[in-house]
Design a protein around this motif. Structure first.
Motif, PDB file in Angstrom:
ATOM      1  N   GLU A 105      19.361 -10.668   5.814  1.00 53.03           N
ATOM      2  CA  GLU A 105      20.198 -10.176   4.717  1.00 53.03           C
ATOM      3  C   GLU A 105      19.905 -10.911   3.410  1.00 53.03           C
ATOM      4  O   GLU A 105      20.229 -10.416   2.337  1.00 53.03           O
TER       5      GLU A 105
ATOM      6  N   HIS B 181      28.407 -10.477   4.467  1.00 53.19           N
ATOM      7  CA  HIS B 181      27.859 -10.567   5.832  1.00 53.19           C
ATOM      8  C   HIS B 181      27.194 -11.923   6.057  1.00 53.19           C
ATOM      9  O   HIS B 181      27.335 -12.529   7.115  1.00 53.19           O
TER      10      HIS B 181
ATOM     11  N   GLU C 178      27.126  -1.074   7.378  1.00 51.79           N
ATOM     12  CA  GLU C 178      25.716  -0.676   7.470  1.00 51.79           C
ATOM     13  C   GLU C 178      25.550   0.843   7.514  1.00 51.79           C
ATOM     14  O   GLU C 178      24.517   1.369   7.107  1.00 51.79           O
TER      15      GLU C 178
HETATM   16 FE   FE2 Z   1      24.556  -6.507   6.692  1.00 54.32          FE
END
Ligand code: FE2
Ligand code: FE2
Length: 310
Positions: A81, A116, A196
């Motif tokens: 990420e 996240h 997502e």
């Molecule tokens: Fe993510």
């Protein structure tokens, strides 16, 4: 006569914004809710950890493998990420003076990916409180991101789409249906999955927009970049499979013969390749989108490169 009206790009951005608002969640309030990890439950489901193939291990040892792999699963997302956020902020800037819905959609995307990363750092620390010491995840997100971002934007966007699509399959096919998992682990990936689902819509639009700007020669180079990125991911998986197998052997409570150690390492590597490479590469939507952008020869080149990882 039936006419199917395709939504315009701006409609899609508005939908992505609305979806982002409707699923919005907070790490402590919604996901963690004062809970802690314990070692009585599995973390990663069998469909991803492939522990059912580890026939030399007891039930308790398989549970430990699922916990080790579950911790690595959280860390792997925290890792990728970093470059996903950096790349999407970069391409999102191209909308800064244009469609403001597009800009807002990318700002929200980036905000969610930052959340996240924070969540996955918390999860690693929380699992560390429950699990024996000695677990290692030594890959530096910034170092990996620098290497990934040195490749063409097309290749990075394709890798990002691949990751964000396999997240959805992992949750729907393996995490959600497994009734034996830690509830906290399950919730972490439920909330991650919610975000997502809308990220994939933006990935697809951005790839289409960017793909249309490339010459055939540039796309051909980008295909090689994508192959290089897949090989780099595999290098990370090999190192982590070795580290996780060593941690398992040190903490499973018995002396594991050398041959079995090697077998465990290979089985963990197979599971990691399934999780981070093949479950995405074989995803029908990924194959359809990629196949529509590249030639049959380029598809074969990618397939031949991935076949060497089996
Ligand atoms: Fe993510
Ligand atoms: Fe995402």
């Amino acid at each position: 006569m039936n006419m199917v009206v395709q939504p315009s790009d701006t409609d899609k951005y508005v939908r992505a914004i609305n979806a982002s608002k409707s699923v919005h969640w907070e790490i402590d309030r919604d996901v963690i809710r004062g809970r802690r990890f314990d070692l009585s439950k599995k973390y990663l489901p069998d469909g991803l950890s492939l522990v059912s193939e580890m026939t030399t291990l007891s039930a308790a040892e398989r549970r430990l493998v699922s916990q080790i792999q579950g911790r690595t699963y959280a860390n792997m997302f925290g890792l990728v990420e970093r470059f996903i956020t950096a790349k999407l902020l970069e391409v999102g800037r191209e909308h800064s003076l244009g469609d403001q819905n597009a800009l807002e959609a990318f700002v929200r995307f980036s905000d969610e990916e930052l959340k996240h990363q924070t969540l996955f750092r918390r999860i690693d620390a929380m699992m560390g409180e429950a699990m024996p010491s000695g677990y290692r995840f030594d890959v530096q997100p910034d170092m990996v991101a620098r290497a990934v971002l040195s490749k063409s934007t097309w290749a990075v966007l394709v890798l990002t789409l691949h990751i964000e699509l396999f997240v959805q399959n992992h949750y729907r096919q393996s995490i959600e249906p497994d009734g034996e998992l830690s509830e906290l682990f399950k919730d972490v990936f439920l909330y991650h999955w919610k975000d997502e689902c809308q990220h994939v819509v933006l990935d697809e639009m951005e790839i289409a927009r960017h793909n249309a700007t490339l010459t055939e020669k540039e796309r051909d180079v980008a295909v090689d970049d994508f192959i290089a990125l897949a090989a780099a991911v595999d290098g990370i998986l090999q190192a982590q499979a070795t580290s996780d197998a060593m941690y398992f052997v040190a903490n499973c409570g018995r002396a594991v013969p050398f041959d079995e150690c090697e077998q465990v390492r290979q089985q963990i590597l197979r599971a990691y390749r399934w999780q981070y490479i093949f479950s995405g590469a074989t995803h029908p939507r990924f194959r359809a989108i990629l196949g529509a952008m590249i030639t049959g020869v380029q598809t074969k080149r990618i397939e031949a490169a991935l076949a060497t990882l089996n």
